[in-house]
Design a protein around this motif. Structure first.
Motif, PDB file in Angstrom:
ATOM      1  N   GLN A  39       0.836  -1.198   0.000  1.00  0.00           N
ATOM      2  CA  GLN A  39       0.000   0.000   0.000  1.00  0.00           C
ATOM      3  C   GLN A  39       0.874   1.251   0.000  1.00  0.00           C
ATOM      4  OE1 GLN A  39      -2.305  -1.495   3.651  1.00  0.00           O
ATOM      5  NE2 GLN A  39      -3.851  -0.304   2.565  1.00  0.00           N
ATOM      6  N   VAL A  40       0.390   2.293  -0.638  1.00  0.00           N
ATOM      7  CA  VAL A  40       1.076   3.586  -0.614  1.00  0.00           C
ATOM      8  C   VAL A  40       0.380   4.456   0.417  1.00  0.00           C
ATOM      9  CG1 VAL A  40       1.736   5.613  -1.941  1.00  0.00           C
ATOM     10  CG2 VAL A  40       1.735   3.358  -3.037  1.00  0.00           C
ATOM     11  N   PHE A  41       1.004   4.608   1.590  1.00  0.00           N
ATOM     12  CA  PHE A  41       0.428   5.425   2.658  1.00  0.00           C
ATOM     13  C   PHE A  41       0.665   6.913   2.403  1.00  0.00           C
ATOM     14  CE2 PHE A  41       1.183   1.683   5.768  1.00  0.00           C
ATOM     15  CZ  PHE A  41      -0.032   1.117   5.409  1.00  0.00           C
ATOM     16  N   VAL A  42       1.884   7.262   2.037  1.00  0.00           N
ATOM     17  CA  VAL A  42       2.243   8.636   1.682  1.00  0.00           C
ATOM     18  C   VAL A  42       2.930   8.574   0.329  1.00  0.00           C
ATOM     19  CG1 VAL A  42       3.551  10.702   2.288  1.00  0.00           C
ATOM     20  CG2 VAL A  42       2.521   9.308   4.101  1.00  0.00           C
ATOM     21  N   ALA A  43       2.282   9.122  -0.696  1.00  0.00           N
ATOM     22  CA  ALA A  43       2.847   9.095  -2.044  1.00  0.00           C
ATOM     23  C   ALA A  43       4.153   9.881  -2.079  1.00  0.00           C
ATOM     24  CB  ALA A  43       1.853   9.684  -3.040  1.00  0.00           C
ATOM     25  N   PRO A  44       5.056   9.543  -2.998  1.00  0.00           N
ATOM     26  CA  PRO A  44       6.329  10.258  -3.079  1.00  0.00           C
ATOM     27  C   PRO A  44       6.134  11.770  -3.106  1.00  0.00           C
ATOM     28  CG  PRO A  44       6.369   8.371  -4.529  1.00  0.00           C
ATOM     29  CD  PRO A  44       4.972   8.458  -3.991  1.00  0.00           C
ATOM     30  N   MET A  45       6.820  12.450  -2.217  1.00  0.00           N
ATOM     31  CA  MET A  45       6.704  13.900  -2.108  1.00  0.00           C
ATOM     32  C   MET A  45       8.087  14.528  -2.079  1.00  0.00           C
ATOM     33  SD  MET A  45       5.505  14.238   1.891  1.00  0.00           S
ATOM     34  CE  MET A  45       5.869  15.992   1.981  1.00  0.00           C
ATOM     35  N   ASP A  46       8.159  15.719  -2.624  1.00  0.00           N
ATOM     36  CA  ASP A  46       9.423  16.432  -2.690  1.00  0.00           C
ATOM     37  C   ASP A  46       9.739  17.083  -1.355  1.00  0.00           C
ATOM     38  OD1 ASP A  46      11.684  17.635  -4.217  1.00  0.00           O
ATOM     39  OD2 ASP A  46      10.648  19.487  -3.685  1.00  0.00           O
ATOM     40  N   VAL A  47      10.941  16.883  -0.870  1.00  0.00           N
ATOM     41  CA  VAL A  47      11.462  17.610   0.290  1.00  0.00           C
ATOM     42  C   VAL A  47      12.473  18.599  -0.278  1.00  0.00           C
ATOM     43  CG1 VAL A  47      12.649  17.450   2.501  1.00  0.00           C
ATOM     44  CG2 VAL A  47      11.156  15.584   1.744  1.00  0.00           C
ATOM     45  N   PRO A  48      12.142  19.881  -0.303  1.00  0.00           N
ATOM     46  CA  PRO A  48      12.943  20.857  -1.044  1.00  0.00           C
ATOM     47  C   PRO A  48      14.443  20.696  -0.843  1.00  0.00           C
ATOM     48  CG  PRO A  48      11.020  21.929  -0.126  1.00  0.00           C
ATOM     49  CD  PRO A  48      11.025  20.523   0.423  1.00  0.00           C
ATOM     50  N   GLU A  49      15.129  20.534  -1.959  1.00  0.00           N
ATOM     51  CA  GLU A  49      16.587  20.437  -2.034  1.00  0.00           C
ATOM     52  C   GLU A  49      17.157  19.140  -1.466  1.00  0.00           C
ATOM     53  OE1 GLU A  49      17.470  23.904   0.153  1.00  0.00           O
ATOM     54  OE2 GLU A  49      16.239  25.083  -1.208  1.00  0.00           O
ATOM     55  N   GLN A  50      16.399  18.460  -0.607  1.00  0.00           N
ATOM     56  CA  GLN A  50      16.956  17.313   0.108  1.00  0.00           C
ATOM     57  C   GLN A  50      16.754  15.986  -0.623  1.00  0.00           C
ATOM     58  OE1 GLN A  50      18.812  18.047   2.886  1.00  0.00           O
ATOM     59  NE2 GLN A  50      18.278  20.124   2.253  1.00  0.00           N
ATOM     60  N   GLY A  51      15.539  15.767  -1.173  1.00  0.00           N
ATOM     61  CA  GLY A  51      15.246  14.501  -1.825  1.00  0.00           C
ATOM     62  C   GLY A  51      13.756  14.271  -1.922  1.00  0.00           C
ATOM     63  N   HIS A  52      13.357  13.037  -2.122  1.00  0.00           N
ATOM     64  CA  HIS A  52      11.953  12.655  -2.171  1.00  0.00           C
ATOM     65  C   HIS A  52      11.715  11.549  -1.146  1.00  0.00           C
ATOM     66  CE1 HIS A  52      12.392  14.550  -6.139  1.00  0.00           C
ATOM     67  NE2 HIS A  52      11.098  14.762  -6.091  1.00  0.00           N
ATOM     68  N   MET A  53      10.598  11.639  -0.422  1.00  0.00           N
ATOM     69  CA  MET A  53      10.282  10.612   0.559  1.00  0.00           C
ATOM     70  C   MET A  53       8.898  10.046   0.304  1.00  0.00           C
ATOM     71  SD  MET A  53       7.736  11.690   2.883  1.00  0.00           S
ATOM     72  CE  MET A  53       8.163  10.855   4.404  1.00  0.00           C
ATOM     73  N   ALA A  54       8.693   8.817   0.780  1.00  0.00           N
ATOM     74  CA  ALA A  54       7.395   8.160   0.686  1.00  0.00           C
ATOM     75  C   ALA A  54       7.277   7.176   1.842  1.00  0.00           C
ATOM     76  CB  ALA A  54       7.255   7.429  -0.648  1.00  0.00           C
ATOM     77  N   ILE A  55       6.033   6.834   2.189  1.00  0.00           N
ATOM     78  CA  ILE A  55       5.778   5.831   3.217  1.00  0.00           C
ATOM     79  C   ILE A  55       4.860   4.773   2.622  1.00  0.00           C
ATOM     80  CG2 ILE A  55       4.888   5.344   5.524  1.00  0.00           C
ATOM     81  CD1 ILE A  55       7.289   7.116   5.663  1.00  0.00           C
ATOM     82  N   PHE A  56       5.263   3.528   2.748  1.00  0.00           N
ATOM     83  CA  PHE A  56       4.503   2.421   2.194  1.00  0.00           C
ATOM     84  C   PHE A  56       4.089   1.437   3.287  1.00  0.00           C
ATOM     85  CE2 PHE A  56       7.770   3.384  -1.215  1.00  0.00           C
ATOM     86  CZ  PHE A  56       6.917   4.144  -1.991  1.00  0.00           C
ATOM     87  N   GLY A  57       3.110   0.621   2.950  1.00  0.00           N
ATOM     88  CA  GLY A  57       2.791  -0.550   3.749  1.00  0.00           C
ATOM     89  C   GLY A  57       3.221  -1.763   2.963  1.00  0.00           C
TER      90      GLY A  57
END
Length: 263
Positions: A96-114
């Motif tokens: 499951q995709v709990f938090v879809a990939p999101m941009d963290v300005p300048e730092q990278g991209h994060m996501a949370i899955f099940g």
């Protein structure tokens, strides 16, 4: 110690979602010798970075109103070179995709899955922030372990979604354990927890922190409001204990860790 060798699919970061960042900073600062830096509120939501010897080792974030019903918890993030592709692979392999990939300005991209066993796992696609800078030393992450109710499906999930090259460390009825990598080069593990996890407790990732003295660290944690959940126990991998911080987030500590240390 050299910068950790973080390969795609391997653990690269940990953070704590907490109901009280001040309590967390005081507790972990005293227990692990951490210093802290707070990020820009507008850009990073006040995300707090924990430092050991001036190097980044973990993050701390305040739960928002939408997360009020969730328990305080530590999360492990796995390195990915393409968070969007990983999200597609998660969905295609029963997760499951709990938090879809999101941009963290300048730092990278994060996501949370099940994952397919029901455990929450983070993913990090780095830009400027490559991941933690110190591991397997006193007060830093030493090991990451999935306690899975559906062990076989979990192993296959991490092979297919995160490209794990796995090694079966043990396959007896009493102890089934698979690692990412083999022997001293292993970077994470999956444990068959179906025989002991109660029905109401889901599969979960556990973070181990290295300490110089398990018993002394336990005593210090309890003195500051932590609670002992299990142990301490002597194992082939060190003296291990499970505990919670003052707001209930669970973690493990291990002294004299050998196999499983990164770096």
């Amino acid at each position: 110690m050299p910068t950790p060798d973080i390969t795609p699919g391997a653990p690269c970061w940990i953070d704590l979602m907490t109901s009280n960042t001040d309590t967390a900073k005081q507790f972990y600062g005293e227990l692990f010798g951490w210093d802290f830096q707070s990020g820009d509120q507008e850009k990073y939501g006040g995300y707090i970075t924990a430092l050991k010897k001036g190097k980044m080792v973990a993050g701390i974030m305040q739960k928002d109103a939408d997360q009020a019903g969730l328990p305080d918890m530590w999360s492990t993030y796995l390195r990915t070179d393409d968070a969007a592709a990983t999200a597609d692979a998660v969905a295609a392999n029963g997760g499951q995709v709990f938090v879809a990939p999101m941009d963290v300005p300048e730092q990278g991209h994060m996501a949370i899955f099940g994952d397919v066993s029901g455990a929450s796992i983070g993913a990090w696609q780095p830009r400027e922030m490559r991941g933690y800078e110190l591991v397997a030393e006193d007060g830093t992450a030493a090991w990451h372990e999935l306690h899975a109710k559906d062990y076989d499906a979990a192993v296959q999930f991490y092979q297919q979604v995160f490209g794990w090259n796995t090694d079966v460390m043990s396959d007896t009825p009493e102890f089934r354990y698979t690692t990412l990598g083999a022997g001293a080069e292993a970077k994470a593990g999956i444990l068959d927890a179906s025989g002991y996890l109660p029905a109401e407790m889901p599969s979960s990732w556990q973070v181990y922190f290295a300490v110089s003295d398990t018993d002394a660290s336990l005593a210090k944690a309890v003195e500051m409001g932590g609670k002992v959940v299990e142990g301490p126990d002597d194992t082939p991998f060190g003296r291990i204990a499970t505990l919670t911080d003052p707001t209930g987030a669970m973690f493990k500590i291990v002294a004299d860790t050998g196999q499983g240390a990164q770096g």
